[in-house]
Motif scaffolding. Structure first.
Motif, PDB file in Angstrom:
ATOM      1  N   LEU A 126      72.963  19.192  55.771  1.00  0.00           N
ATOM      2  CA  LEU A 126      74.472  19.221  56.290  1.00  0.00           C
ATOM      3  C   LEU A 126      75.225  20.526  55.818  1.00  0.00           C
ATOM      4  N   SER A 127      75.579  20.671  55.398  1.00  0.00           N
ATOM      5  CA  SER A 127      76.443  21.668  54.331  1.00  0.00           C
ATOM      6  C   SER A 127      76.139  23.312  54.983  1.00  0.00           C
ATOM      7  N   ARG A 128      74.718  23.119  54.321  1.00  0.00           N
ATOM      8  CA  ARG A 128      73.625  24.425  55.148  1.00  0.00           C
ATOM      9  C   ARG A 128      73.901  24.501  56.667  1.00  0.00           C
ATOM     10  N   LEU A 129      73.718  23.010  57.179  1.00  0.00           N
ATOM     11  CA  LEU A 129      74.133  23.428  58.985  1.00  0.00           C
ATOM     12  C   LEU A 129      75.742  23.793  59.373  1.00  0.00           C
ATOM     13  N   ASP A 130      76.529  23.604  58.827  1.00  0.00           N
ATOM     14  CA  ASP A 130      77.403  23.810  59.163  1.00  0.00           C
ATOM     15  C   ASP A 130      77.532  25.338  58.556  1.00  0.00           C
ATOM     16  N   GLN A 131      77.441  25.883  58.026  1.00  0.00           N
ATOM     17  CA  GLN A 131      77.262  27.707  57.898  1.00  0.00           C
ATOM     18  C   GLN A 131      76.147  27.461  58.951  1.00  0.00           C
ATOM     19  N   ALA A 132      75.183  27.741  60.096  1.00  0.00           N
ATOM     20  CA  ALA A 132      74.234  27.535  60.967  1.00  0.00           C
ATOM     21  C   ALA A 132      75.209  28.700  61.580  1.00  0.00           C
ATOM     22  N   PRO A 133      74.443  29.042  62.914  1.00  0.00           N
ATOM     23  CA  PRO A 133      74.759  29.516  64.139  1.00  0.00           C
ATOM     24  C   PRO A 133      75.823  28.725  64.965  1.00  0.00           C
ATOM     25  N   GLU A 134      77.384  29.297  65.564  1.00  0.00           N
ATOM     26  CA  GLU A 134      77.958  28.354  66.614  1.00  0.00           C
ATOM     27  C   GLU A 134      77.918  27.527  67.208  1.00  0.00           C
ATOM     28  N   ASP A 135      76.510  27.453  67.198  1.00  0.00           N
ATOM     29  CA  ASP A 135      75.942  26.702  69.314  1.00  0.00           C
ATOM     30  C   ASP A 135      75.411  25.713  68.318  1.00  0.00           C
ATOM     31  N   THR A 136      75.332  25.410  67.111  1.00  0.00           N
ATOM     32  CA  THR A 136      74.756  24.015  66.804  1.00  0.00           C
ATOM     33  C   THR A 136      75.555  23.615  66.254  1.00  0.00           C
ATOM     34  N   ASP A 141      80.795  10.575  60.789  1.00  0.00           N
ATOM     35  CA  ASP A 141      80.597  11.573  59.792  1.00  0.00           C
ATOM     36  C   ASP A 141      80.902  12.730  61.026  1.00  0.00           C
ATOM     37  N   TRP A 142      82.090  13.242  60.805  1.00  0.00           N
ATOM     38  CA  TRP A 142      81.973  15.133  61.803  1.00  0.00           C
ATOM     39  C   TRP A 142      82.808  15.927  60.816  1.00  0.00           C
ATOM     40  N   ARG A 143      81.412  16.557  60.758  1.00  0.00           N
ATOM     41  CA  ARG A 143      81.233  18.188  60.137  1.00  0.00           C
ATOM     42  C   ARG A 143      82.134  18.728  60.335  1.00  0.00           C
ATOM     43  N   THR A 144      82.196  20.100  59.914  1.00  0.00           N
ATOM     44  CA  THR A 144      82.666  21.224  60.314  1.00  0.00           C
ATOM     45  C   THR A 144      82.258  22.075  61.295  1.00  0.00           C
ATOM     46  N   GLY A 145      80.681  21.620  61.169  1.00  0.00           N
ATOM     47  CA  GLY A 145      79.961  22.692  62.798  1.00  0.00           C
ATOM     48  C   GLY A 145      80.759  21.721  63.784  1.00  0.00           C
ATOM     49  N   ALA A 146      80.682  20.355  63.644  1.00  0.00           N
ATOM     50  CA  ALA A 146      81.200  20.205  65.347  1.00  0.00           C
ATOM     51  C   ALA A 146      82.479  19.795  65.299  1.00  0.00           C
ATOM     52  N   THR A 147      83.524  20.269  64.532  1.00  0.00           N
ATOM     53  CA  THR A 147      84.769  20.576  64.247  1.00  0.00           C
ATOM     54  C   THR A 147      84.769  22.453  65.568  1.00  0.00           C
ATOM     55  N   ARG A 148      83.749  23.420  64.192  1.00  0.00           N
ATOM     56  CA  ARG A 148      83.948  24.935  65.454  1.00  0.00           C
ATOM     57  C   ARG A 148      83.152  24.329  66.730  1.00  0.00           C
ATOM     58  N   LEU A 149      82.712  23.395  66.912  1.00  0.00           N
ATOM     59  CA  LEU A 149      81.904  23.850  68.886  1.00  0.00           C
ATOM     60  C   LEU A 149      83.042  22.856  69.583  1.00  0.00           C
ATOM     61  N   TYR A 150      83.270  21.732  68.913  1.00  0.00           N
ATOM     62  CA  TYR A 150      83.994  20.468  69.875  1.00  0.00           C
ATOM     63  C   TYR A 150      86.093  21.133  69.317  1.00  0.00           C
ATOM     64  N   GLY A 177      71.997   3.763  61.346  1.00  0.00           N
ATOM     65  CA  GLY A 177      72.756   5.173  62.181  1.00  0.00           C
ATOM     66  C   GLY A 177      71.633   5.939  62.695  1.00  0.00           C
ATOM     67  N   PHE A 178      71.891   6.940  63.543  1.00  0.00           N
ATOM     68  CA  PHE A 178      71.636   8.105  64.152  1.00  0.00           C
ATOM     69  C   PHE A 178      71.945   9.292  63.723  1.00  0.00           C
ATOM     70  N   THR A 179      71.294  10.458  64.016  1.00  0.00           N
ATOM     71  CA  THR A 179      72.235  11.666  63.475  1.00  0.00           C
ATOM     72  C   THR A 179      71.810  12.544  65.092  1.00  0.00           C
ATOM     73  N   MET A 180      72.825  13.411  65.830  1.00  0.00           N
ATOM     74  CA  MET A 180      73.268  13.844  66.207  1.00  0.00           C
ATOM     75  C   MET A 180      73.116  15.418  66.186  1.00  0.00           C
ATOM     76  N   ILE A 181      72.036  15.910  67.489  1.00  0.00           N
ATOM     77  CA  ILE A 181      71.599  17.647  66.736  1.00  0.00           C
ATOM     78  C   ILE A 181      72.713  17.869  68.115  1.00  0.00           C
ATOM     79  N   VAL A 182      73.507  18.513  68.347  1.00  0.00           N
ATOM     80  CA  VAL A 182      74.116  19.231  69.194  1.00  0.00           C
ATOM     81  C   VAL A 182      73.703  20.712  69.388  1.00  0.00           C
ATOM     82  N   ARG A 183      73.105  21.463  70.257  1.00  0.00           N
ATOM     83  CA  ARG A 183      73.117  22.721  70.482  1.00  0.00           C
ATOM     84  C   ARG A 183      73.746  23.474  72.250  1.00  0.00           C
ATOM     85  N   ASP A 184      74.437  24.148  71.433  1.00  0.00           N
ATOM     86  CA  ASP A 184      75.848  24.317  73.311  1.00  0.00           C
ATOM     87  C   ASP A 184      74.361  25.729  73.152  1.00  0.00           C
TER      88      ASP A 184
END
Length: 458
Positions: free
Chosen positions: A127-137, A150-159, A225-232
């Motif tokens: 998940l930490s590596r995914l936080d460093q993924a492109p801004e659209d994910t 769990d709300w990580r850095t990537g979600a903060t960047r996207l939303y 629970g669930f994992t929700m992947i959001v791709r802009d």
């Protein structure tokens, strides 16, 4: 072999334990003055704990035998002693079995916990590596009820929302109105397998964006629970739009290049210098044919004002025209020096044209051939349809008119052509000019009255 070795080891353990107990019992008995049979029970316990059932039975029998030999106890007492030791051994065996099962269970649990810890560590790293993924994910963890766990850095960047604002909040708030209504169904589908949606998401500032949603269960039936992947999809859509625009621009440029090439070829065809080697009649005939094909005209006529009655060179496709004398009041006169255009008006064509075209001709381009400030001829282009001529087509007509004006500057060329037609063409009835439906008419007897001329055509 391995089983036999283990059995032999257990029996040696039983014999050693009982022998040790016997020696200790003999030593302590001499000091205390009475036998210490409890040491045999201790030997049976040790044998039961580490040697198993067979070794326990051996230890019990050896203990009874040695107790009987080392003391004067009655046989009944020795047997009771043996039964007592056997019961103690059975109890120890049972306790040992329970302890072993408990230990194996604890070891299994410890291994599972260690595995879960390793998996959790790997998940956290992933998940930490995914936080460093492109801004659209972005990756968001949900509990089994669909609330954010769990709300990580990537979600903060996207939303644009912080973790403290979103943890324990319902994930349905991230969707637009239709997505919120569909969210329970999305979770229900995700309990069995990964569910996908293409929908609109809402940022913290209220703006929306198209996204692709993938919801997967962390455990069967989503119990963990669930994992929700959001791709802009906004960058993807922008790239697609840019690619489409580039393709359209390329196609447009290619079309413009092809048009320019065709126009260049047409211009080269109409300005072909080899035509200057022809006589006047052949020159006009070929040039009119080329112009008619280049601009898709239905009829083209060149009306020359010379010493002979007005000569008419006519190149047409399915149209017949006749030469007429200039009649009083005609719009085209010898001092006209401008281009006349008529669109979709048959009456105006009939009024302005110096030739006699069929009544259904509705469009006309009349370009004068001017020499020394006076109009020596008129080049007429006509069509039955109401199609408007383009600027390029008008320019081509003007280019041809200018070229003809220069070529026919010596009026003797045209006079010679008229005399040739008078002596040969009118008697033979053959085509004087080359090309399909191309005619040269020099009939001095044609009346000035247009209606009479049309009647003679019929």
């Amino acid at each position: 072999m391995l089983g036999q070795a283990r059995a032999l080891t257990a029996h040696l353990l039983a014999a050693s334990a009982v022998a040790g107990a016997f020696l200790l019992q003999w030593a302590l008995g001499r000091a205390a003055g009475e036998p210490q049979f409890w040491l045999f029970h201790l030997a049976i316990v040790l044998t039961a704990a580490y040697g198993g059932a067979a070794a326990t039975l051996v230890a019990t029998l050896l203990s009874v035998l040695l107790a009987r030999l080392s003391s004067a106890v009655p046989m009944s007492t020795a047997l009771l002693f043996g039964v007592e030791g056997l019961l103690i051994g059975l109890v120890v065996l049972r306790l040992t079995k329970v302890i072993q099962d408990l230990r194996r269970s604890l070891e299994g649990s410890v291994r599972e916990l260690e595995s879960a810890e390793r998996q959790g560590t790997r998940l956290d790293r992933a998940l930490s590596r995914l936080d460093q993924a492109p801004e659209d994910t972005a990756v968001i963890l949900l509990d089994q009820a669909g609330y954010v766990s769990d709300w990580r850095t990537g979600a903060t960047r996207l939303y644009g929302s912080e973790s403290r604002e979103m943890v324990s909040a319902g994930a349905a708030a991230l969707f637009d109105e239709s997505g919120r209504m569909d969210f329970p169904r999305l979770l229900a589908e995700a309990r069995g397998a990964t569910a996908h949606r293409s929908c609109r998401q809402v940022r913290a500032d209220g703006t929306m964006f198209e996204a692709e949603i993938e919801v997967s269960p962390l455990a069967p039936n989503g119990l963990d629970g669930f994992t929700m992947i959001v791709r802009d999809l906004t960058p993807q859509q922008a790239r697609a739009a840019a690619d489409c625009s580039t393709a359209e621009t390329h196609a447009q440029l290619r079309s413009e290049v092809e048009l320019a090439q065709r126009q260049l070829l047409t211009l080269q065809d109409l300005t072909d210098p080899t035509l200057n080697r022809l006589g006047a009649v052949q020159f006009v005939s070929e040039l009119l044919d080329r112009l008619r094909l280049a601009i898709h005209a239905e009829g083209i006529a060149l009306v020359h004002f010379g010493r002979y009655p007005r000569q008419l060179f006519c190149a047409s496709e399915g149209l017949q025209c006749q030469r007429v004398h200039q009649r009083p009041g005609a719009a085209v006169t010898t001092d006209t020096a401008r281009t006349v255009m008529i669109h979709n008006d048959p009456a105006a064509v009939a009024e302005v044209s110096a030739a006699v075209w069929p009544d259904d001709v509705s469009s006309l381009i009349a370009v004068p051939l001017v020499r020394a400030g006076s109009t020596t001829a008129v080049l007429e282009v006509v069509n039955r349809t109401g199609r408007r001529a383009t600027e390029w087509e008008i320019a081509l007509v003007q280019v041809v008119a200018a070229r003809m004006a220069g070529f026919l500057e010596d009026e003797s060329y045209v006079d010679a052509a008229a005399r040739a037609w008078t002596t040969t063409g009118s008697s033979s009835g053959s085509s004087f000019l080359s090309g399909s439906d191309l005619r040269l008419t020099l009939d001095e007897r044609v009346s000035d009255d247009r209606q009479s001329a049309r009647g003679q055509q019929g």
